[in-house]
Design a protein around this motif. Sequence first.
Motif, PDB file in Angstrom:
ATOM      1  N   PHE A  25      85.541  27.879 112.913  1.00 57.17           N
ATOM      2  CA  PHE A  25      86.804  27.929 113.129  1.00 57.17           C
ATOM      3  C   PHE A  25      87.743  26.892 112.204  1.00 57.17           C
ATOM      4  O   PHE A  25      88.784  27.126 112.023  1.00 57.17           O
ATOM      5  CB  PHE A  25      86.809  27.537 114.664  1.00 57.17           C
ATOM      6  N   ASN A  26      87.021  25.830 111.862  1.00 52.22           N
ATOM      7  CA  ASN A  26      87.887  24.857 110.967  1.00 52.22           C
ATOM      8  C   ASN A  26      87.896  24.991 109.500  1.00 52.22           C
ATOM      9  O   ASN A  26      88.203  23.947 108.946  1.00 52.22           O
ATOM     10  CB  ASN A  26      87.483  23.558 111.535  1.00 52.22           C
ATOM     11  N   HIS A  27      86.975  26.191 108.940  1.00 46.42           N
ATOM     12  CA  HIS A  27      86.793  26.258 107.707  1.00 46.42           C
ATOM     13  C   HIS A  27      88.500  26.611 107.276  1.00 46.42           C
ATOM     14  O   HIS A  27      89.214  26.616 107.991  1.00 46.42           O
ATOM     15  CB  HIS A  27      86.150  27.523 107.255  1.00 46.42           C
ATOM     16  N   SER A  28      88.662  26.177 105.918  1.00 45.84           N
ATOM     17  CA  SER A  28      90.115  26.367 105.182  1.00 45.84           C
ATOM     18  C   SER A  28      89.911  26.483 104.058  1.00 45.84           C
ATOM     19  O   SER A  28      88.863  26.601 103.373  1.00 45.84           O
ATOM     20  CB  SER A  28      90.947  25.023 105.750  1.00 45.84           C
ATOM     21  N   MET A  29      91.182  26.465 103.118  1.00 37.35           N
ATOM     22  CA  MET A  29      91.125  26.546 101.877  1.00 37.35           C
ATOM     23  C   MET A  29      92.334  25.823 101.159  1.00 37.35           C
ATOM     24  O   MET A  29      93.227  25.356 102.129  1.00 37.35           O
ATOM     25  CB  MET A  29      91.687  28.123 101.357  1.00 37.35           C
ATOM     26  N   ASN A  30      91.921  25.016 100.186  1.00 33.02           N
ATOM     27  CA  ASN A  30      93.069  24.073  99.421  1.00 33.02           C
ATOM     28  C   ASN A  30      93.990  25.205  98.787  1.00 33.02           C
ATOM     29  O   ASN A  30      93.197  26.025  97.812  1.00 33.02           O
ATOM     30  CB  ASN A  30      92.381  23.137  98.751  1.00 33.02           C
ATOM     31  N   TYR A  31      95.239  25.023  98.718  1.00 29.65           N
ATOM     32  CA  TYR A  31      96.057  25.879  97.878  1.00 29.65           C
ATOM     33  C   TYR A  31      97.393  25.421  97.710  1.00 29.65           C
ATOM     34  O   TYR A  31      97.656  24.456  98.399  1.00 29.65           O
ATOM     35  CB  TYR A  31      96.044  27.088  98.951  1.00 29.65           C
ATOM     36  N   ARG A  32      97.999  26.094  96.867  1.00 28.31           N
ATOM     37  CA  ARG A  32      99.548  25.960  96.433  1.00 28.31           C
ATOM     38  C   ARG A  32     100.209  27.236  96.746  1.00 28.31           C
ATOM     39  O   ARG A  32      99.526  28.123  95.854  1.00 28.31           O
ATOM     40  CB  ARG A  32      99.950  25.168  95.171  1.00 28.31           C
ATOM     41  N   SER A  33     101.073  27.493  97.481  1.00 24.00           N
ATOM     42  CA  SER A  33     101.463  28.818  97.458  1.00 24.00           C
ATOM     43  C   SER A  33     103.170  28.814  97.828  1.00 24.00           C
ATOM     44  O   SER A  33     103.579  27.859  98.350  1.00 24.00           O
ATOM     45  CB  SER A  33     100.909  29.563  98.605  1.00 24.00           C
ATOM     46  N   VAL A  34     103.792  29.787  97.435  1.00 29.82           N
ATOM     47  CA  VAL A  34     105.086  29.862  97.409  1.00 29.82           C
ATOM     48  C   VAL A  34     105.487  31.236  97.888  1.00 29.82           C
ATOM     49  O   VAL A  34     104.938  32.326  97.606  1.00 29.82           O
ATOM     50  CB  VAL A  34     105.819  29.778  96.078  1.00 29.82           C
ATOM     51  N   VAL A  35     106.652  31.434  99.038  1.00 31.10           N
ATOM     52  CA  VAL A  35     107.036  32.614  99.214  1.00 31.10           C
ATOM     53  C   VAL A  35     108.504  32.733  99.040  1.00 31.10           C
ATOM     54  O   VAL A  35     109.331  31.683  99.479  1.00 31.10           O
ATOM     55  CB  VAL A  35     106.878  32.952 100.833  1.00 31.10           C
ATOM     56  N   VAL A  36     109.108  33.813  98.027  1.00 34.33           N
ATOM     57  CA  VAL A  36     110.519  33.814  97.915  1.00 34.33           C
ATOM     58  C   VAL A  36     111.012  35.082  98.607  1.00 34.33           C
ATOM     59  O   VAL A  36     110.374  36.152  98.426  1.00 34.33           O
ATOM     60  CB  VAL A  36     110.595  33.873  96.229  1.00 34.33           C
ATOM     61  N   ARG A  37     112.053  34.987  98.900  1.00 34.09           N
ATOM     62  CA  ARG A  37     112.875  36.092  99.876  1.00 34.09           C
ATOM     63  C   ARG A  37     114.200  36.244  99.131  1.00 34.09           C
ATOM     64  O   ARG A  37     114.999  35.270  99.144  1.00 34.09           O
ATOM     65  CB  ARG A  37     112.745  36.187 101.398  1.00 34.09           C
ATOM     66  N   GLY A  38     114.580  37.432  98.665  1.00 31.48           N
ATOM     67  CA  GLY A  38     116.036  37.465  98.238  1.00 31.48           C
ATOM     68  C   GLY A  38     116.396  38.852  98.014  1.00 31.48           C
ATOM     69  O   GLY A  38     115.617  39.779  97.890  1.00 31.48           O
ATOM     70  N   ARG A  39     117.466  39.117  97.513  1.00 32.99           N
ATOM     71  CA  ARG A  39     118.015  40.410  97.039  1.00 32.99           C
ATOM     72  C   ARG A  39     117.860  40.549  95.628  1.00 32.99           C
ATOM     73  O   ARG A  39     118.145  39.956  94.599  1.00 32.99           O
ATOM     74  CB  ARG A  39     119.441  40.673  97.272  1.00 32.99           C
ATOM     75  N   ALA A  40     116.863  41.571  95.180  1.00 34.76           N
ATOM     76  CA  ALA A  40     116.648  41.732  93.657  1.00 34.76           C
ATOM     77  C   ALA A  40     117.799  42.374  92.925  1.00 34.76           C
ATOM     78  O   ALA A  40     118.379  43.334  93.448  1.00 34.76           O
ATOM     79  CB  ALA A  40     115.273  42.656  93.475  1.00 34.76           C
ATOM     80  N   ARG A  41     117.840  41.916  91.813  1.00 32.24           N
ATOM     81  CA  ARG A  41     118.988  42.386  90.769  1.00 32.24           C
ATOM     82  C   ARG A  41     118.488  42.813  89.846  1.00 32.24           C
ATOM     83  O   ARG A  41     117.616  42.244  88.929  1.00 32.24           O
ATOM     84  CB  ARG A  41     120.097  41.392  90.664  1.00 32.24           C
ATOM     85  N   ILE A  42     118.694  44.316  89.576  1.00 33.20           N
ATOM     86  CA  ILE A  42     118.144  44.795  88.032  1.00 33.20           C
ATOM     87  C   ILE A  42     119.302  44.222  87.199  1.00 33.20           C
ATOM     88  O   ILE A  42     120.358  44.267  87.060  1.00 33.20           O
ATOM     89  CB  ILE A  42     118.370  46.406  87.933  1.00 33.20           C
ATOM     90  N   ILE A  43     118.506  43.563  85.977  1.00 36.88           N
ATOM     91  CA  ILE A  43     119.218  43.067  84.675  1.00 36.88           C
ATOM     92  C   ILE A  43     119.640  44.335  83.884  1.00 36.88           C
ATOM     93  O   ILE A  43     118.536  45.108  83.528  1.00 36.88           O
ATOM     94  CB  ILE A  43     118.416  42.309  83.802  1.00 36.88           C
ATOM     95  N   ALA A  44     120.831  44.313  83.717  1.00 45.51           N
ATOM     96  CA  ALA A  44     121.367  45.646  82.880  1.00 45.51           C
ATOM     97  C   ALA A  44     121.651  45.437  81.541  1.00 45.51           C
ATOM     98  O   ALA A  44     121.251  46.243  80.528  1.00 45.51           O
ATOM     99  CB  ALA A  44     122.854  46.216  83.658  1.00 45.51           C
ATOM    100  N   GLY A  45     122.119  44.296  81.179  1.00 45.00           N
ATOM    101  CA  GLY A  45     122.641  44.134  79.895  1.00 45.00           C
ATOM    102  C   GLY A  45     121.398  43.343  79.023  1.00 45.00           C
ATOM    103  O   GLY A  45     120.309  43.253  79.434  1.00 45.00           O
ATOM    104  N   GLU A  46     121.313  43.986  77.586  1.00 43.31           N
ATOM    105  CA  GLU A  46     120.354  43.916  76.902  1.00 43.31           C
ATOM    106  C   GLU A  46     120.077  42.288  76.601  1.00 43.31           C
ATOM    107  O   GLU A  46     118.900  42.025  76.538  1.00 43.31           O
ATOM    108  CB  GLU A  46     120.401  44.551  75.361  1.00 43.31           C
ATOM    109  N   ASP A  47     120.959  41.457  76.360  1.00 39.50           N
ATOM    110  CA  ASP A  47     120.771  40.033  76.049  1.00 39.50           C
ATOM    111  C   ASP A  47     120.178  39.423  77.158  1.00 39.50           C
ATOM    112  O   ASP A  47     119.395  38.483  77.050  1.00 39.50           O
ATOM    113  CB  ASP A  47     122.324  39.324  75.733  1.00 39.50           C
ATOM    114  N   GLU A  48     120.749  39.611  78.350  1.00 32.44           N
ATOM    115  CA  GLU A  48     120.377  38.819  79.664  1.00 32.44           C
ATOM    116  C   GLU A  48     118.559  39.403  79.883  1.00 32.44           C
ATOM    117  O   GLU A  48     117.695  38.526  80.082  1.00 32.44           O
ATOM    118  CB  GLU A  48     121.002  39.349  80.892  1.00 32.44           C
TER     119      GLU A  48
END
Length: 181
Positions: free
Chosen positions: A56-79
């Motif tokens: 019941f008390n087993h676990s894992m050591n970890y580093r984790s990140v959750v990102v939420r947001g609106r995805a934007r397609i990059i249109a220009g070649e330079d960007e």
Amino acid sequence: MTDEGPLVLPMVYGIDDDTMYLHGAIANSLLGAGADHEICATVTIVDGLVFAKTPFNHSMNYRSVVVRGRARIIAGEDEARRALRIITDHIVPTWDTLRPPTANDIRATRVVALPLAEMSAKIRSGGAGNFPEDENERYWTGHVPVSMVVGAPVTNVDAHVSVPDAIAALSGTDLHSRQTR
Ligand SMILES: Cc1cc2nc3c(=O)[nH]c(=O)nc-3n(C[C@H](O)[C@H](O)[C@H](O)COP(=O)(O)OP(=O)(O)OC[C@H]3O[C@@H](n4cnc5c(N)ncnc54)[C@H](O)[C@@H]3O)c2cc1C
């Protein structure tokens, strides 16, 4: 969400000050479906396995990140080119030492920008958290570090040159200990 339903795929990424970049082939259904929609990206590093006196008390050591947001397609070649450099160099800085992608290569690639405005990070480290009532129980308890160590380079037959220093230097590196973002 794709036309066929929810889908999560592993991908590489790069980070600028306030943006996460992802890329894939134009045909990639997940990135296409995510364009101009709310998406969620996660990054996880497993640092260890944690063993307690009860499962019941087993676990894992970890580093984790959750990102939420609106995805934007990059249109220009330079960007797009700049974002692809960030993704490439996030793994190992090789962009400047290789033949640059052509305009056709860039057009064949979908590059997505995800703002790092809404995100959370969780870190767990150390040993097991055992119940006080298990204090005197005679079971092993502790943690086992987990690492991801880079092996020796295996050269392609069409390489024509020796292993670049930046790649040779990776051998033996523990990727989990690398200072990265
Ligand atoms: C560490 C890692 C990094 C990667 N980085 C990238 C990246 O930066 N960009 C990129 O485009 N791709 C990356 N890939 C590959 C990526 O996970 C997808 O496999 C790839 O994008 C497939 O796209 P697709 O349009 O051909 O497949 P889709 O048409 O999207 O997938 C069809 C079906 O195939 C199955 N499938 C697809 N991919 C996987 C998978 N990886 N594992 C198990 N089942 C799968 C799923 O059931 C899915 O519904 C990475 C994979 C790994 C493991």
